[in-house]
Design a protein around this motif. Structure first.
Motif, PDB file in Angstrom:
ATOM      1  N   SER A   1       0.861  -1.184   0.000  1.00 41.31           N
ATOM      2  CA  SER A   1       0.000   0.000   0.000  1.00 41.31           C
ATOM      3  C   SER A   1       0.892   1.227   0.000  1.00 41.31           C
ATOM      4  N   SER A   2       0.959   1.907  -1.136  1.00 43.47           N
ATOM      5  CA  SER A   2       1.802   3.102  -1.245  1.00 43.47           C
ATOM      6  C   SER A   2       1.043   4.325  -0.733  1.00 43.47           C
ATOM      7  N   LEU A   3       1.758   5.208  -0.044  1.00 44.65           N
ATOM      8  CA  LEU A   3       1.162   6.438   0.466  1.00 44.65           C
ATOM      9  C   LEU A   3       1.364   7.547  -0.554  1.00 44.65           C
ATOM     10  N   TYR A   4       0.317   8.300  -0.837  1.00 39.78           N
ATOM     11  CA  TYR A   4       0.449   9.415  -1.785  1.00 39.78           C
ATOM     12  C   TYR A   4      -0.466  10.550  -1.355  1.00 39.78           C
ATOM     13  N   ASN A   5      -0.170  11.766  -1.863  1.00 40.76           N
ATOM     14  CA  ASN A   5      -1.004  12.912  -1.518  1.00 40.76           C
ATOM     15  C   ASN A   5      -1.853  13.317  -2.718  1.00 40.76           C
ATOM     16  N   SER A   6      -2.540  14.445  -2.604  1.00 37.61           N
ATOM     17  CA  SER A   6      -3.478  14.856  -3.652  1.00 37.61           C
ATOM     18  C   SER A   6      -2.834  15.721  -4.726  1.00 37.61           C
ATOM     19  N   SER A   7      -1.511  15.862  -4.715  1.00 32.83           N
ATOM     20  CA  SER A   7      -0.834  16.621  -5.768  1.00 32.83           C
ATOM     21  C   SER A   7      -0.985  15.893  -7.097  1.00 32.83           C
ATOM     22  N   PRO A   8      -0.776  16.565  -8.233  1.00 29.44           N
ATOM     23  CA  PRO A   8      -0.885  15.885  -9.526  1.00 29.44           C
ATOM     24  C   PRO A   8      -0.011  14.650  -9.632  1.00 29.44           C
ATOM     25  N   VAL A   9       1.250  14.767  -9.195  1.00 30.63           N
ATOM     26  CA  VAL A   9       2.147  13.607  -9.247  1.00 30.63           C
ATOM     27  C   VAL A   9       1.642  12.516  -8.319  1.00 30.63           C
ATOM     28  N   GLY A  10       1.157  12.914  -7.134  1.00 28.29           N
ATOM     29  CA  GLY A  10       0.644  11.935  -6.191  1.00 28.29           C
ATOM     30  C   GLY A  10      -0.573  11.203  -6.733  1.00 28.29           C
ATOM     31  N   ARG A  11      -1.499  11.944  -7.341  1.00 27.74           N
ATOM     32  CA  ARG A  11      -2.699  11.316  -7.907  1.00 27.74           C
ATOM     33  C   ARG A  11      -2.339  10.359  -9.039  1.00 27.74           C
ATOM     34  N   LEU A  12      -1.364  10.755  -9.863  1.00 25.93           N
ATOM     35  CA  LEU A  12      -0.910   9.875 -10.941  1.00 25.93           C
ATOM     36  C   LEU A  12      -0.277   8.603 -10.381  1.00 25.93           C
ATOM     37  N   ALA A  13       0.553   8.777  -9.337  1.00 27.59           N
ATOM     38  CA  ALA A  13       1.198   7.615  -8.732  1.00 27.59           C
ATOM     39  C   ALA A  13       0.160   6.660  -8.165  1.00 27.59           C
ATOM     40  N   GLY A  14      -0.848   7.203  -7.495  1.00 26.62           N
ATOM     41  CA  GLY A  14      -1.900   6.358  -6.942  1.00 26.62           C
ATOM     42  C   GLY A  14      -2.633   5.582  -8.016  1.00 26.62           C
ATOM     43  N   ALA A  15      -2.991   6.261  -9.106  1.00 29.14           N
ATOM     44  CA  ALA A  15      -3.697   5.597 -10.201  1.00 29.14           C
ATOM     45  C   ALA A  15      -2.816   4.560 -10.874  1.00 29.14           C
ATOM     46  N   LEU A  16      -1.545   4.878 -11.032  1.00 32.06           N
ATOM     47  CA  LEU A  16      -0.602   3.956 -11.655  1.00 32.06           C
ATOM     48  C   LEU A  16      -0.434   2.700 -10.812  1.00 32.06           C
ATOM     49  N   HIS A  17      -0.324   2.871  -9.515  1.00 32.32           N
ATOM     50  CA  HIS A  17      -0.130   1.726  -8.627  1.00 32.32           C
ATOM     51  C   HIS A  17      -1.373   0.832  -8.583  1.00 32.32           C
ATOM     52  N   ARG A  18      -2.556   1.444  -8.664  1.00 35.91           N
ATOM     53  CA  ARG A  18      -3.772   0.631  -8.723  1.00 35.91           C
ATOM     54  C   ARG A  18      -3.787  -0.244  -9.976  1.00 35.91           C
ATOM     55  N   ARG A  19      -3.264   0.279 -11.076  1.00 33.88           N
ATOM     56  CA  ARG A  19      -3.279  -0.452 -12.347  1.00 33.88           C
ATOM     57  C   ARG A  19      -2.443  -1.727 -12.280  1.00 33.88           C
ATOM     58  N   VAL A  20      -1.367  -1.736 -11.492  1.00 34.56           N
ATOM     59  CA  VAL A  20      -0.495  -2.906 -11.450  1.00 34.56           C
ATOM     60  C   VAL A  20      -0.806  -3.823 -10.265  1.00 34.56           C
ATOM     61  N   GLY A  21      -1.865  -3.523  -9.528  1.00 34.98           N
ATOM     62  CA  GLY A  21      -2.295  -4.431  -8.472  1.00 34.98           C
ATOM     63  C   GLY A  21      -1.906  -4.054  -7.059  1.00 34.98           C
ATOM     64  N   LEU A  22      -1.350  -2.849  -6.877  1.00 33.12           N
ATOM     65  CA  LEU A  22      -1.032  -2.402  -5.524  1.00 33.12           C
ATOM     66  C   LEU A  22      -2.271  -1.781  -4.883  1.00 33.12           C
ATOM     67  N   GLN A  23      -2.144  -1.391  -3.612  1.00 37.08           N
ATOM     68  CA  GLN A  23      -3.276  -0.835  -2.873  1.00 37.08           C
ATOM     69  C   GLN A  23      -2.910   0.549  -2.328  1.00 37.08           C
TER      70      GLN A  23
END
Length: 229
Positions: free
Chosen positions: A75-97
């Protein structure tokens, strides 16, 4: 409205951009000749329970691609910044939480949310220098999550011989397909104490910085480059 602001406000747009970024990173992974270090140690640790995975922000792009999902969820921690939102979406795509952290919530609320994931056997991933820097400086949050969770700390870094450095605050490394690549998972030989004063905290941050830097240099050596953190 700028693209940056639209990504910050729209999870759908972030997911769309992440799909393109995910395709590119998967292609880079497939077309790069990778050498790894430390996977056996990580496998052994995950067989005992979750870990705290920490990396410099500049070397975070391939972490989701290299994490051994069959050995345990992350489960990766990210914030609401553009880079953070992209990282969150990217990690969901590969099966992370991925888990979005909000500055509006209390530290207690955030801690309870993270601890709930840990109790479920889910490892926690974060950047050592945070979402906004300063670059290559260990932020207090690393000590806080290590202290609160009691998890063993693993550092991660990747490097590629063919690469591009972005003109961002962290000079983020973007891999180019082809050539040699290396990635490293390395366990920190130390346990963050539950209580410490300001001087002790500064000493632990210095030790962690040296550890993260050396992990990054190790990835560079595997890739045959001297890119630097």
């Amino acid at each position: 409205m700028s693209l940056r602001k639209r990504i910050e406000q729209s999870q759908t747009l972030a997911a769309g951009v992440a799909a393109v970024a995910g395709w590119y990173l998967a292609r880079s992974k497939k077309r790069t000749d990778w050498t790894s270090e430390g996977l056996d140690d990580l496998h052994a640790a995950l067989s005992q329970g979750p870990v705290l995975l920490v990396m410099w922000h500049s070397r975070c792009l391939m972490a989701a691609e290299h994490w051994p999902i069959p050995d345990g969820p992350l489960s990766s921690l990210y914030n609401s910044s553009p880079v953070g939102r992209l990282a969150g979406a990217l990690h969901r795509r590969v099966g992370l939480q991925p888990m979005q952290m909000s500055a509006k919530r209390s530290n207690r609320s955030a801690s309870l949310k993270v601890l709930r994931r840990v109790k479920e056997g889910i490892s926690i991933g974060m950047t050592g220098d945070g979402p906004t820097g300063p670059a290559l400086q260990v932020q207090p949050a690393v000590l806080e999550w290590a202290r609160v969770t009691g998890l063993p700390i693993f550092a991660y870094a990747f490097s590629t011989a063919r690469q591009k450095r972005m003109s961002s605050w962290d000079r983020m490394l973007v891999p180019k397909p082809g050539g040699r690549g290396g990635f490293v998972f390395r366990r920190f030989d130390g346990r963050i104490p539950r209580k410490m004063d300001a001087a002790e905290a500064a000493e632990w941050r210095a030790r962690l910085k040296a550890f993260f830097d050396e992990t990054t240099h190790a990835a560079d050596r595997l890739a045959g480059t001297s890119a630097g953190p």
